[in-house]
Design a protein around this motif. Structure first.
Motif, PDB file in Angstrom:
ATOM      1  N   LEU A 140      21.813 -17.368  18.259  1.00 45.88           N
ATOM      2  CA  LEU A 140      22.345 -18.693  17.935  1.00 45.88           C
ATOM      3  C   LEU A 140      21.239 -19.625  17.460  1.00 45.88           C
ATOM      4  CD1 LEU A 140      24.558 -20.823  17.802  1.00 45.88           C
ATOM      5  CD2 LEU A 140      24.132 -21.285  20.231  1.00 45.88           C
ATOM      6  N   GLU A 190      34.015 -11.770  19.660  1.00 45.04           N
ATOM      7  CA  GLU A 190      32.929 -11.632  20.629  1.00 45.04           C
ATOM      8  C   GLU A 190      31.837 -12.673  20.375  1.00 45.04           C
ATOM      9  OE1 GLU A 190      31.430  -7.636  21.125  1.00 45.04           O
ATOM     10  OE2 GLU A 190      33.406  -6.827  20.658  1.00 45.04           O
ATOM     11  N   THR A 191      31.863 -13.734  21.123  1.00 45.27           N
ATOM     12  CA  THR A 191      30.856 -14.788  20.959  1.00 45.27           C
ATOM     13  C   THR A 191      29.575 -14.505  21.737  1.00 45.27           C
ATOM     14  OG1 THR A 191      31.816 -16.065  22.764  1.00 45.27           O
ATOM     15  CG2 THR A 191      32.600 -16.576  20.522  1.00 45.27           C
ATOM     16  N   LEU A 226      25.969 -14.391  20.287  1.00 43.03           N
ATOM     17  CA  LEU A 226      25.139 -15.582  20.085  1.00 43.03           C
ATOM     18  C   LEU A 226      24.045 -15.717  21.136  1.00 43.03           C
ATOM     19  CD1 LEU A 226      27.962 -18.111  19.203  1.00 43.03           C
ATOM     20  CD2 LEU A 226      26.358 -17.022  17.608  1.00 43.03           C
ATOM     21  N   ILE A 276      31.938 -12.734  14.496  1.00 41.24           N
ATOM     22  CA  ILE A 276      32.708 -13.406  15.547  1.00 41.24           C
ATOM     23  C   ILE A 276      34.174 -13.527  15.151  1.00 41.24           C
ATOM     24  CG2 ILE A 276      33.015 -15.585  16.794  1.00 41.24           C
ATOM     25  CD1 ILE A 276      29.912 -15.811  16.744  1.00 41.24           C
ATOM     26  N   GLU A 277      34.436 -13.875  13.895  1.00 39.10           N
ATOM     27  CA  GLU A 277      35.826 -13.967  13.445  1.00 39.10           C
ATOM     28  C   GLU A 277      36.531 -12.616  13.511  1.00 39.10           C
ATOM     29  OE1 GLU A 277      35.473 -15.730   9.571  1.00 39.10           O
ATOM     30  OE2 GLU A 277      35.528 -17.766  10.377  1.00 39.10           O
ATOM     31  N   VAL A 306      28.989 -15.434  11.755  1.00 43.43           N
ATOM     32  CA  VAL A 306      30.331 -16.024  11.752  1.00 43.43           C
ATOM     33  C   VAL A 306      31.377 -14.957  11.440  1.00 43.43           C
ATOM     34  CG1 VAL A 306      31.861 -17.611  10.498  1.00 43.43           C
ATOM     35  CG2 VAL A 306      29.602 -18.372  11.248  1.00 43.43           C
TER      36      VAL A 306
END
Length: 104
Positions: free
Chosen positions: A98, A61-62, A65, A56-57, A53
């Motif tokens: 993920l 860049e997701t 996952l 990503i924050e 998390v």
């Protein structure tokens, strides 16, 4: 974020490699050998989701996952053991970051 920092953050976030196939994680380990301690410390399970998390924050860049990472394998702790220093083996079993983070 400079490219070197992004690379390190991505590698750290993608290191589901500390996850043992039975669902627990190494409490700590020594790179590059991977030797480390398998314990019954329950808060270790929170660090992977927290780190992902945060990554990503910080980067937006997701895609991290979707990265596929291997599990570790090693002898399980016996009833009398609270920890064990061991050399894990990299498993052929893999999953997305993920799915590993969700289990935790």
């Amino acid at each position: 974020m400079c490219s070197q920092a992004r690379g390190r953050a991505r590698a750290s976030a993608a290191s589901g490699l500390t996850t043992v196939i039975e669902g627990d994680v190494q409490h700590w380990w020594h790179p590059p050998s991977g030797r480390g301690v398998r314990t019954r410390i329950s808060d270790d399970l929170l660090w992977l989701p927290y780190g992902v998390v945060h990554f990503i924050e910080a980067t937006g860049e997701t895609a991290v996952l979707d990265e596929v990472v291997p599990f570790l394998e090693g002898d399980s702790l016996t009833e009398r053991q609270s920890e064990s220093y061991f050399q894990p083996r990299v498993s052929e079993t893999r999953a997305t970051l993920l799915s590993i983070a969700r289990v935790h």
